[in-house]
Design a protein around this motif. Structure first.
Motif, PDB file in Angstrom:
ATOM      1  N   LEU A 190       0.823  -1.208   0.000  1.00 18.58           N
ATOM      2  CA  LEU A 190       0.000   0.000   0.000  1.00 18.58           C
ATOM      3  C   LEU A 190       0.859   1.260   0.000  1.00 18.58           C
ATOM      4  O   LEU A 190       0.546   2.244  -0.685  1.00 18.58           O
ATOM      5  CB  LEU A 190      -0.935  -0.007   1.216  1.00 18.58           C
ATOM      6  N   ALA A 191       1.961   1.227   0.748  1.00 18.56           N
ATOM      7  CA  ALA A 191       2.862   2.382   0.776  1.00 18.56           C
ATOM      8  C   ALA A 191       3.512   2.599  -0.580  1.00 18.56           C
ATOM      9  O   ALA A 191       3.610   3.736  -1.067  1.00 18.56           O
ATOM     10  CB  ALA A 191       3.922   2.174   1.855  1.00 18.56           C
ATOM     11  N   GLU A 192       3.966   1.511  -1.227  1.00 18.45           N
ATOM     12  CA  GLU A 192       4.597   1.626  -2.538  1.00 18.45           C
ATOM     13  C   GLU A 192       3.601   2.127  -3.580  1.00 18.45           C
ATOM     14  O   GLU A 192       3.920   2.977  -4.418  1.00 18.45           O
ATOM     15  CB  GLU A 192       5.161   0.274  -2.972  1.00 18.45           C
ATOM     16  N   GLY A 205      -2.882  -2.161 -13.517  1.00 14.93           N
ATOM     17  CA  GLY A 205      -3.428  -3.174 -12.625  1.00 14.93           C
ATOM     18  C   GLY A 205      -2.509  -3.304 -11.423  1.00 14.93           C
ATOM     19  O   GLY A 205      -1.282  -3.257 -11.572  1.00 14.93           O
ATOM     20  N   ALA A 206      -3.098  -3.439 -10.238  1.00 13.82           N
ATOM     21  CA  ALA A 206      -2.293  -3.613  -9.030  1.00 13.82           C
ATOM     22  C   ALA A 206      -3.163  -4.263  -7.968  1.00 13.82           C
ATOM     23  O   ALA A 206      -4.209  -3.724  -7.594  1.00 13.82           O
ATOM     24  CB  ALA A 206      -1.758  -2.279  -8.522  1.00 13.82           C
ATOM     25  N   CYS A 207      -2.744  -5.430  -7.486  1.00 13.93           N
ATOM     26  CA  CYS A 207      -3.502  -6.123  -6.448  1.00 13.93           C
ATOM     27  C   CYS A 207      -2.535  -6.862  -5.528  1.00 13.93           C
ATOM     28  O   CYS A 207      -1.378  -7.096  -5.885  1.00 13.93           O
ATOM     29  CB  CYS A 207      -4.519  -7.082  -7.067  1.00 13.93           C
ATOM     30  N   HIS A 208      -3.033  -7.229  -4.364  1.00 13.52           N
ATOM     31  CA  HIS A 208      -2.219  -7.938  -3.377  1.00 13.52           C
ATOM     32  C   HIS A 208      -3.040  -9.091  -2.830  1.00 13.52           C
ATOM     33  O   HIS A 208      -4.169  -8.901  -2.375  1.00 13.52           O
ATOM     34  CB  HIS A 208      -1.801  -6.996  -2.244  1.00 13.52           C
ATOM     35  N   ASP A 209      -2.480 -10.299  -2.869  1.00 16.74           N
ATOM     36  CA  ASP A 209      -3.226 -11.497  -2.476  1.00 16.74           C
ATOM     37  C   ASP A 209      -3.001 -11.904  -1.023  1.00 16.74           C
ATOM     38  O   ASP A 209      -3.442 -12.966  -0.598  1.00 16.74           O
ATOM     39  CB  ASP A 209      -2.878 -12.661  -3.400  1.00 16.74           C
ATOM     40  N   VAL A 264     -13.041   1.947  -1.142  1.00 20.12           N
ATOM     41  CA  VAL A 264     -12.522   3.055  -0.342  1.00 20.12           C
ATOM     42  C   VAL A 264     -11.722   3.972  -1.252  1.00 20.12           C
ATOM     43  O   VAL A 264     -11.350   3.603  -2.375  1.00 20.12           O
ATOM     44  CB  VAL A 264     -11.635   2.544   0.817  1.00 20.12           C
ATOM     45  N   PRO A 265     -11.408   5.201  -0.807  1.00 18.56           N
ATOM     46  CA  PRO A 265     -10.596   6.099  -1.634  1.00 18.56           C
ATOM     47  C   PRO A 265      -9.198   5.535  -1.874  1.00 18.56           C
ATOM     48  O   PRO A 265      -8.662   4.791  -1.056  1.00 18.56           O
ATOM     49  CB  PRO A 265     -10.543   7.390  -0.799  1.00 18.56           C
ATOM     50  N   LEU A 266      -8.625   5.916  -3.013  1.00 16.72           N
ATOM     51  CA  LEU A 266      -7.230   5.572  -3.283  1.00 16.72           C
ATOM     52  C   LEU A 266      -6.345   6.123  -2.168  1.00 16.72           C
ATOM     53  O   LEU A 266      -6.650   7.155  -1.566  1.00 16.72           O
ATOM     54  CB  LEU A 266      -6.788   6.153  -4.629  1.00 16.72           C
ATOM     55  N   GLN A 277      -8.316 -10.942   3.260  1.00 19.81           N
ATOM     56  CA  GLN A 277      -8.424  -9.810   2.346  1.00 19.81           C
ATOM     57  C   GLN A 277      -7.678 -10.067   1.042  1.00 19.81           C
ATOM     58  O   GLN A 277      -6.667 -10.767   1.014  1.00 19.81           O
ATOM     59  CB  GLN A 277      -7.851  -8.547   2.973  1.00 19.81           C
ATOM     60  N   TRP A 278      -8.192  -9.452  -0.033  1.00 20.77           N
ATOM     61  CA  TRP A 278      -7.496  -9.371  -1.314  1.00 20.77           C
ATOM     62  C   TRP A 278      -7.637  -7.929  -1.781  1.00 20.77           C
ATOM     63  O   TRP A 278      -8.749  -7.445  -1.972  1.00 20.77           O
ATOM     64  CB  TRP A 278      -8.118 -10.340  -2.330  1.00 20.77           C
ATOM     65  N   LEU A 279      -6.522  -7.245  -1.949  1.00 19.44           N
ATOM     66  CA  LEU A 279      -6.550  -5.855  -2.382  1.00 19.44           C
ATOM     67  C   LEU A 279      -6.555  -5.769  -3.908  1.00 19.44           C
ATOM     68  O   LEU A 279      -5.779  -6.466  -4.571  1.00 19.44           O
ATOM     69  CB  LEU A 279      -5.327  -5.097  -1.857  1.00 19.44           C
ATOM     70  N   ASP A 280      -7.412  -4.929  -4.449  1.00 16.94           N
ATOM     71  CA  ASP A 280      -7.485  -4.687  -5.887  1.00 16.94           C
ATOM     72  C   ASP A 280      -7.520  -3.172  -6.103  1.00 16.94           C
ATOM     73  O   ASP A 280      -7.631  -2.403  -5.144  1.00 16.94           O
ATOM     74  CB  ASP A 280      -8.744  -5.364  -6.447  1.00 16.94           C
ATOM     75  N   TRP A 281      -7.418  -2.763  -7.364  1.00 14.98           N
ATOM     76  CA  TRP A 281      -7.493  -1.336  -7.710  1.00 14.98           C
ATOM     77  C   TRP A 281      -6.482  -0.513  -6.905  1.00 14.98           C
ATOM     78  O   TRP A 281      -6.780   0.576  -6.436  1.00 14.98           O
ATOM     79  CB  TRP A 281      -8.888  -0.768  -7.482  1.00 14.98           C
ATOM     80  N   ALA A 282      -5.272  -1.059  -6.734  1.00 11.74           N
ATOM     81  CA  ALA A 282      -4.211  -0.373  -5.979  1.00 11.74           C
ATOM     82  C   ALA A 282      -4.657  -0.051  -4.553  1.00 11.74           C
ATOM     83  O   ALA A 282      -4.197   0.907  -3.942  1.00 11.74           O
ATOM     84  CB  ALA A 282      -3.759   0.894  -6.690  1.00 11.74           C
ATOM     85  N   GLY A 283      -5.568  -0.843  -4.013  1.00 14.08           N
ATOM     86  CA  GLY A 283      -6.041  -0.662  -2.649  1.00 14.08           C
ATOM     87  C   GLY A 283      -7.385   0.011  -2.539  1.00 14.08           C
ATOM     88  O   GLY A 283      -7.973   0.056  -1.453  1.00 14.08           O
ATOM     89  N   ALA A 284      -7.931   0.519  -3.644  1.00 12.33           N
ATOM     90  CA  ALA A 284      -9.228   1.202  -3.592  1.00 12.33           C
ATOM     91  C   ALA A 284     -10.385   0.219  -3.505  1.00 12.33           C
ATOM     92  O   ALA A 284     -11.505   0.606  -3.163  1.00 12.33           O
ATOM     93  CB  ALA A 284      -9.398   2.109  -4.803  1.00 12.33           C
TER      94      ALA A 284
END
Length: 351
Positions: A190-192, A205-209, A264-266, A277-284
């Motif tokens: 998320l910081a990067e 595209g940016a997601c975290h599994d 949530v907001p970017l 959790q699975w993050l998508d949309w660069a965390g949004a």
């Protein structure tokens, strides 16, 4: 079923009969997004018989098609010309239609960088609550002005009118594409992503599994190569993003806990969400698997200035709106569907 068929008159006749009888209509295509919202009890109005690409000019990057046209047909025509639907809409079923795409307003992994479904709708043809077949908007961006009903229909789930035709802006497929897997935890990712958001990286595209960050780079050969060298990581098959878009990855297909979509907001940091959790949309966009009570998830989302939607059958209801927002919704419904025959209660029970 004919591959290309104009059934607008039959749809119009059915709407007029429903208006005369005061019969609610359940507007649907293939039903691939039927899990979202409340069940509608009414006479089925099936748009799939109204299908076919009406016009497509690759040089102008504009395509117009009837609402019942399968998305796979539209994407095949675009692919033949090296073009695409930029918002990368999920099908969530083999028969997904253009009308369902617009009515649901769902976008895929490219959403934060390319835009939403609404952003690419140029014009529509709609059967209104007065029993008229009207055209709104146009076929070029500069024609879109004033009260833009066409884009208002995106995400309305058929509650404001029956889409019969849609004109869309399309874009060329990027010349180069590389997908990477970078080993880092969620907080670091998320910081990067927040830092990269202020830099000219060709992200799409940016997601975290939960274990690693996945990024997609698209654009010119030089910019993609430079970003790839800078970010490092290992290459992965680009099909990964299709699997994510269509919710075919193990996170979505395995497990008995309800599936939630938290928006949530970017640049929103870590959220103390219970479950996986699975993050998508660069965390949004945060996909969540949890047995936690609904009010807990809604409260966390609201505190982060976002909202949450459960996507488990029978539970996929939108959170209550504030009274001022509900007044706007009621006013729109009264203006566009005064007899309340279009998908009544689909989004909210009293609409």
């Amino acid at each position: 079923m004919d591959a290309d068929q104009d059934a607008s008159q039959a749809l119009l006749d059915q709407v007029r009969q429903a208006l005369d009888a005061g019969t609610p209509l359940c507007i649907q295509g293939s039903g691939s997004k039927a899990v979202i919202g409340h069940a509608v009890h009414g006479q089925v109005l099936d748009t799939r018989g109204h299908r076919g690409i009406v016009s497509y000019d690759p040089t102008e990057l504009v395509l117009t098609a009837r609402a019942g046209t399968p998305l796979r047909d539209i994407e095949a025509a675009l692919q033949d010309n090296g073009q695409m639907l930029p918002c990368e809409p999920p099908h969530l079923g083999p028969g997904a239609t253009l009308g369902g795409m617009v009515a649901a307003g769902l976008s895929g992994p490219r959403r934060p960088w390319a835009g939403s479904v609404r952003d690419f709708v140029l014009g529509t043809q709609v059967i209104t609550g007065q029993g008229s077949l009207l055209r709104f908007g146009g076929q070029v961006m500069k024609n879109v002005a004033g009260y833009d009903l066409s884009r208002l229909l995106a995400g309305s789930f058929g509650c404001l009118g029956v889409l019969t035709e849609v004109s869309l802006k399309v874009l060329p497929v990027p010349r180069h594409c590389v997908s990477l897997r970078l080993g880092m935890d969620r907080s670091q990712a998320l910081a990067e992503l927040t830092r990269w958001g202020a830099q000219p990286l060709p992200l799409s595209g940016a997601c975290h599994d939960g274990q690693a960050l996945f990024v997609r780079l698209e654009g010119g050969e030089g910019s993609v190569a430079s970003a790839r060298q800078r970010l490092g990581g290992e290459c992965v098959d680009g099909e990964f993003w299709t699997q994510l878009r269509e919710q075919r990855l193990a996170f979505f297909t395995q497990g008995s806990e309800p599936l939630w979509r938290v928006s949530v907001p970017l640049a929103t940091g870590e959220l103390d969400l219970p479950g996986r959790q699975w993050l998508d949309w660069a965390g949004a966009q945060r996909w969540l698997r949890t047995d936690a009570p609904a009010h807990v998830i809604h409260r966390i989302a609201e505190q982060a200035r976002g909202h949450a939607l459960c996507l488990t059958p029978g539970q996929a209801h939108y959170p209550p709106l504030s009274e001022p927002l509900m007044r706007y919704h009621r006013s729109l419904k009264a203006q566009l569907d005064p007899k309340r025959i279009f998908n009544p209660g689909r989004l909210y029970p009293d609409l």
